[in-house]
Design a protein around this motif. Sequence first.
Motif, PDB file in Angstrom:
ATOM      1  N   GLU A  70       3.539   5.622  17.892  1.00 14.01           N
ATOM      2  CA  GLU A  70       4.644   5.189  17.034  1.00 14.01           C
ATOM      3  C   GLU A  70       5.681   4.394  17.821  1.00 14.01           C
ATOM      4  O   GLU A  70       6.182   3.375  17.348  1.00 14.01           O
ATOM      5  CB  GLU A  70       5.291   6.393  16.364  1.00 14.01           C
ATOM      6  CG  GLU A  70       4.418   7.041  15.311  1.00 14.01           C
ATOM      7  CD  GLU A  70       4.993   8.338  14.776  1.00 14.01           C
ATOM      8  OE1 GLU A  70       6.171   8.654  15.076  1.00 14.01           O
ATOM      9  OE2 GLU A  70       4.255   9.049  14.075  1.00 14.01           O
ATOM     10  N   GLN A  71       6.007   4.858  19.032  1.00 13.59           N
ATOM     11  CA  GLN A  71       7.010   4.168  19.837  1.00 13.59           C
ATOM     12  C   GLN A  71       6.507   2.830  20.363  1.00 13.59           C
ATOM     13  O   GLN A  71       7.291   1.901  20.553  1.00 13.59           O
ATOM     14  CB  GLN A  71       7.472   5.060  20.979  1.00 13.59           C
ATOM     15  CG  GLN A  71       8.296   6.231  20.497  1.00 13.59           C
ATOM     16  CD  GLN A  71       8.732   7.148  21.621  1.00 13.59           C
ATOM     17  OE1 GLN A  71       8.809   6.741  22.772  1.00 13.59           O
ATOM     18  NE2 GLN A  71       9.024   8.394  21.285  1.00 13.59           N
ATOM     19  N   ALA A  72       5.212   2.710  20.575  1.00 17.05           N
ATOM     20  CA  ALA A  72       4.649   1.444  21.055  1.00 17.05           C
ATOM     21  C   ALA A  72       4.683   0.381  19.965  1.00 17.05           C
ATOM     22  O   ALA A  72       4.777  -0.809  20.264  1.00 17.05           O
ATOM     23  CB  ALA A  72       3.223   1.653  21.553  1.00 17.05           C
ATOM     24  N   GLY A  73       4.618   0.812  18.709  1.00 18.00           N
ATOM     25  CA  GLY A  73       4.643  -0.143  17.608  1.00 18.00           C
ATOM     26  C   GLY A  73       3.483  -1.109  17.678  1.00 18.00           C
ATOM     27  O   GLY A  73       2.335  -0.706  17.836  1.00 18.00           O
ATOM     28  N   ASP A  74       3.770  -2.403  17.600  1.00 19.52           N
ATOM     29  CA  ASP A  74       2.731  -3.428  17.628  1.00 19.52           C
ATOM     30  C   ASP A  74       2.306  -3.821  19.040  1.00 19.52           C
ATOM     31  O   ASP A  74       1.384  -4.607  19.208  1.00 19.52           O
ATOM     32  CB  ASP A  74       3.216  -4.688  16.892  1.00 19.52           C
ATOM     33  CG  ASP A  74       3.385  -4.455  15.405  1.00 19.52           C
ATOM     34  OD1 ASP A  74       2.726  -3.542  14.873  1.00 19.52           O
ATOM     35  OD2 ASP A  74       4.179  -5.183  14.782  1.00 19.52           O
ATOM     36  N   ARG A  75       3.002  -3.285  20.041  1.00 21.47           N
ATOM     37  CA  ARG A  75       2.647  -3.611  21.429  1.00 21.47           C
ATOM     38  C   ARG A  75       1.401  -2.820  21.822  1.00 21.47           C
ATOM     39  O   ARG A  75       1.411  -1.594  21.794  1.00 21.47           O
ATOM     40  CB  ARG A  75       3.793  -3.264  22.369  1.00 21.47           C
ATOM     41  CG  ARG A  75       5.052  -4.075  22.125  1.00 21.47           C
ATOM     42  CD  ARG A  75       6.150  -3.587  23.047  1.00 21.47           C
ATOM     43  NE  ARG A  75       6.290  -2.140  22.913  1.00 21.47           N
ATOM     44  CZ  ARG A  75       7.401  -1.511  22.573  1.00 21.47           C
ATOM     45  NH1 ARG A  75       8.492  -2.186  22.336  1.00 21.47           N
ATOM     46  NH2 ARG A  75       7.443  -0.202  22.473  1.00 21.47           N
ATOM     47  N   ALA A  81     -12.949   1.046  20.940  1.00 27.78           N
ATOM     48  CA  ALA A  81     -13.140   0.209  22.125  1.00 27.78           C
ATOM     49  C   ALA A  81     -11.856  -0.486  22.570  1.00 27.78           C
ATOM     50  O   ALA A  81     -11.750  -0.930  23.714  1.00 27.78           O
ATOM     51  CB  ALA A  81     -14.225  -0.826  21.871  1.00 27.78           C
ATOM     52  N   SER A  82     -10.866  -0.574  21.685  1.00 25.20           N
ATOM     53  CA  SER A  82      -9.590  -1.219  22.030  1.00 25.20           C
ATOM     54  C   SER A  82      -8.588  -0.252  22.645  1.00 25.20           C
ATOM     55  O   SER A  82      -7.430  -0.607  22.848  1.00 25.20           O
ATOM     56  CB  SER A  82      -8.979  -1.839  20.773  1.00 25.20           C
ATOM     57  OG  SER A  82      -9.832  -2.830  20.262  1.00 25.20           O
ATOM     58  N   ARG A  83      -9.027   0.972  22.921  1.00 25.80           N
ATOM     59  CA  ARG A  83      -8.116   1.982  23.480  1.00 25.80           C
ATOM     60  C   ARG A  83      -7.650   1.570  24.866  1.00 25.80           C
ATOM     61  O   ARG A  83      -8.310   0.792  25.547  1.00 25.80           O
ATOM     62  CB  ARG A  83      -8.810   3.333  23.535  1.00 25.80           C
ATOM     63  CG  ARG A  83      -9.921   3.421  24.561  1.00 25.80           C
ATOM     64  CD  ARG A  83     -10.702   4.723  24.427  1.00 25.80           C
ATOM     65  NE  ARG A  83     -11.762   4.846  25.394  1.00 25.80           N
ATOM     66  CZ  ARG A  83     -12.985   4.392  25.233  1.00 25.80           C
ATOM     67  NH1 ARG A  83     -13.312   3.746  24.129  1.00 25.80           N
ATOM     68  NH2 ARG A  83     -13.899   4.578  26.173  1.00 25.80           N
ATOM     69  N   PRO A  84      -6.503   2.107  25.299  1.00 22.30           N
ATOM     70  CA  PRO A  84      -6.030   1.794  26.654  1.00 22.30           C
ATOM     71  C   PRO A  84      -6.922   2.443  27.705  1.00 22.30           C
ATOM     72  O   PRO A  84      -7.612   3.435  27.431  1.00 22.30           O
ATOM     73  CB  PRO A  84      -4.622   2.397  26.682  1.00 22.30           C
ATOM     74  CG  PRO A  84      -4.608   3.412  25.608  1.00 22.30           C
ATOM     75  CD  PRO A  84      -5.597   2.970  24.565  1.00 22.30           C
ATOM     76  N   GLN A  85      -6.895   1.886  28.885  1.00 22.87           N
ATOM     77  CA  GLN A  85      -7.613   2.473  30.016  1.00 22.87           C
ATOM     78  C   GLN A  85      -6.911   3.772  30.399  1.00 22.87           C
ATOM     79  O   GLN A  85      -5.698   3.781  30.588  1.00 22.87           O
ATOM     80  CB  GLN A  85      -7.610   1.514  31.205  1.00 22.87           C
ATOM     81  CG  GLN A  85      -8.296   2.052  32.436  1.00 22.87           C
ATOM     82  CD  GLN A  85      -9.788   2.215  32.237  1.00 22.87           C
ATOM     83  OE1 GLN A  85     -10.443   1.329  31.743  1.00 22.87           O
ATOM     84  NE2 GLN A  85     -10.305   3.359  32.613  1.00 22.87           N
TER      85      GLN A  85
END
Length: 101
Positions: free
Chosen positions: A10-15, A43-47
Amino acid sequence: YTVMAEEVVEQAGDRPLTHVFLQAGCGGLAAAVAGHFWQRWGASRPQVVIVEPVSAAPLFEAAVSGVPSRVTGSLDTVMSGLACGEVSEIAWPILREATHS
């Protein structure tokens, strides 16, 4: 733990998140957060980067050997919750897959 992970979302928003650093312990927190991001973004998850004390590093040993490992010795660390000598059998399969790109 997944509530905490969702708060990050939620805090990351669109970033987009690129990396997430998680403490290891026995693996419960790391598996919950990594699994949550994996389910949410696939597959788009962060490392995911797992960190643990040198003297209490069962996840590192498991990653090297490919199987849950037990470490022995003093397990000295200033964070008593990280002084784990054995990987959680529930957390290991999630971390084994979620931390590889």
